[in-house]
Design an enzyme around this catalytic site. Sequence first.
Site, mmCIF file in Angstrom:
data_model
loop_
_atom_site.group_PDB
_atom_site.id
_atom_site.type_symbol
_atom_site.label_atom_id
_atom_site.label_comp_id
_atom_site.label_asym_id
_atom_site.label_seq_id
_atom_site.Cartn_x
_atom_site.Cartn_y
_atom_site.Cartn_z
ATOM 1 N N ASN A 21 50.680 52.856 41.992
ATOM 2 C CA ASN A 21 50.350 51.883 40.951
ATOM 3 C C ASN A 21 50.162 52.626 39.643
ATOM 4 O O ASN A 21 49.825 53.809 39.629
ATOM 5 C CB ASN A 21 49.047 51.156 41.329
ATOM 6 C CG ASN A 21 48.661 50.105 40.308
ATOM 7 O OD1 ASN A 21 49.509 49.334 39.845
ATOM 8 N ND2 ASN A 21 47.393 50.071 39.930
ATOM 9 N N GLY A 33 57.884 44.034 32.784
ATOM 10 C CA GLY A 33 58.731 44.987 33.509
ATOM 11 C C GLY A 33 59.153 46.206 32.725
ATOM 12 O O GLY A 33 60.134 46.855 33.086
ATOM 13 N N ARG A 43 47.276 34.104 51.214
ATOM 14 C CA ARG A 43 47.657 35.461 50.791
ATOM 15 C C ARG A 43 48.443 36.152 51.900
ATOM 16 O O ARG A 43 49.450 36.823 51.651
ATOM 17 C CB ARG A 43 46.392 36.255 50.452
ATOM 18 C CG ARG A 43 46.657 37.693 50.049
ATOM 19 C CD ARG A 43 45.366 38.417 49.697
ATOM 20 N NE ARG A 43 44.718 37.790 48.553
ATOM 21 C CZ ARG A 43 45.014 38.077 47.274
ATOM 22 N NH1 ARG A 43 45.902 38.998 46.984
ATOM 23 N NH2 ARG A 43 44.407 37.459 46.298
ATOM 24 N N HIS A 90 47.934 52.185 36.039
ATOM 25 C CA HIS A 90 46.821 51.440 35.457
ATOM 26 C C HIS A 90 46.590 51.963 34.041
ATOM 27 O O HIS A 90 46.593 53.182 33.823
ATOM 28 C CB HIS A 90 45.566 51.623 36.316
ATOM 29 C CG HIS A 90 44.414 50.820 35.815
ATOM 30 N ND1 HIS A 90 44.320 49.463 36.021
ATOM 31 C CD2 HIS A 90 43.331 51.166 35.069
ATOM 32 C CE1 HIS A 90 43.212 49.011 35.445
ATOM 33 N NE2 HIS A 90 42.602 50.026 34.857
ATOM 34 N N GLU A 145 52.626 55.391 29.540
ATOM 35 C CA GLU A 145 52.846 54.927 30.906
ATOM 36 C C GLU A 145 54.282 55.220 31.347
ATOM 37 O O GLU A 145 54.533 55.645 32.476
ATOM 38 C CB GLU A 145 52.586 53.418 31.011
ATOM 39 C CG GLU A 145 51.133 53.029 30.872
ATOM 40 C CD GLU A 145 50.918 51.541 31.126
ATOM 41 O OE1 GLU A 145 51.549 50.973 32.034
ATOM 42 O OE2 GLU A 145 50.109 50.941 30.390
ATOM 43 N N ASP A 200 42.112 49.897 42.242
ATOM 44 C CA ASP A 200 42.341 50.982 41.264
ATOM 45 C C ASP A 200 41.579 52.255 41.644
ATOM 46 O O ASP A 200 40.982 52.911 40.770
ATOM 47 C CB ASP A 200 41.938 50.516 39.857
ATOM 48 C CG ASP A 200 42.786 49.345 39.376
ATOM 49 O OD1 ASP A 200 43.949 49.232 39.806
ATOM 50 O OD2 ASP A 200 42.278 48.535 38.577
ATOM 51 N N GLU A 244 42.689 50.749 49.913
ATOM 52 C CA GLU A 244 42.189 49.377 50.089
ATOM 53 C C GLU A 244 41.218 48.955 48.988
ATOM 54 O O GLU A 244 40.837 47.785 48.925
ATOM 55 C CB GLU A 244 41.566 49.198 51.486
ATOM 56 C CG GLU A 244 40.396 50.070 51.788
ATOM 57 C CD GLU A 244 40.791 51.507 52.165
ATOM 58 O OE1 GLU A 244 39.868 52.291 52.411
ATOM 59 O OE2 GLU A 244 41.996 51.848 52.189
HETATM 60 C C1 GAR Z 1 51.052 47.905 32.157
HETATM 61 O O1 GAR Z 1 50.260 48.186 31.038
HETATM 62 C C2 GAR Z 1 50.353 48.321 33.421
HETATM 63 O O2 GAR Z 1 49.606 49.489 33.284
HETATM 64 C C3 GAR Z 1 49.457 47.151 33.652
HETATM 65 O O3 GAR Z 1 50.252 46.028 33.345
HETATM 66 C C4 GAR Z 1 51.209 46.396 32.355
HETATM 67 C C5 GAR Z 1 52.570 46.031 32.851
HETATM 68 O O4 GAR Z 1 53.523 46.253 31.842
HETATM 69 N N1 GAR Z 1 48.996 47.093 35.003
HETATM 70 C C6 GAR Z 1 47.747 46.772 35.330
HETATM 71 O O5 GAR Z 1 46.905 46.465 34.514
HETATM 72 C C7 GAR Z 1 47.459 46.812 36.818
HETATM 73 N N2 GAR Z 1 46.058 46.719 37.042
HETATM 74 P P1 GAR Z 1 55.081 46.180 32.190
HETATM 75 O O6 GAR Z 1 55.302 44.867 32.930
HETATM 76 O O7 GAR Z 1 55.753 46.163 30.864
HETATM 77 O O8 GAR Z 1 55.441 47.375 33.029
#
Ligand code: GAR
Length: 200
Positions: free
Chosen positions: A106, A11, A64, A108, A173, A144, A141
């Site tokens: 999102n 998080g 799901r 990535h 990020e 990424d 849909e």
């Molecule tokens: C981050 O690096 C994010 O980019 C990645 O998960 C991590 C979450 O970190 N997401 C993905 O790979 C989605 N495909 P966080 O829980 O510390 O924010």
Amino acid sequence: MKLAILLSGRGSNFVAIHEAIARGELDAEIVCVISNRPDAPGIERARALGLPAHIVDHRSFASRAAHEAEVLRILGQAKPDFIVLAGYMRLLSPDFVAAYPMRIVNIHPSLLPSFPGVDAQAQAVAYGVKVSGCTVHFVDENLDAGPIIVQRTVPLRDDDDASTLAARILDEEHVAYVEALKKLASGTYRVDGRSVVFDS
Ligand code: GAR
């Protein structure tokens, strides 16, 4: 701008967004935080911050569709303007995406369209690229693949492994997500095919 956060783990992106709001840098409100994992540190943090926190454990649902129906029910009550995926490690079905068209974002950890899917940082190291980074994009849909809102670059060092690169990308990020949400909050953009076009 009302935000719903969906997460599965640490998080740190959620916390970066929360802190930007607290500093007054981002004009937004987090109306709910949802985790599909009961043990996610991010959901603990949300609780500690006094935010509406929900665990919707995907393993407790038969399908799901049933899991997503419960997430959608909570979102329907919270009425977010945007759904922010912050390390949410579940694929969203086309029906879920269709319920919030161009309103799910999102992050990535690569420069898409390079290295979609899992272990993006390890993919970048294995490929031998000299530059990677992160991408904030709308969710469509496909995995990424939605229109790109913000990207930030990170150089690779010769001695990088997946974990040192991941740490360097993560710092970017946190900046990129806030930057992207500020742009969305401004409201002065349109999605033109694959392009998100912002008024200058
Ligand atoms: C981050 O690096 C994010 O980019 C990645 O998960 C991590 C979450 O970190 N997401 C993905 O790979 C989605 N495909 P966080 O829980 O510390 O924010």
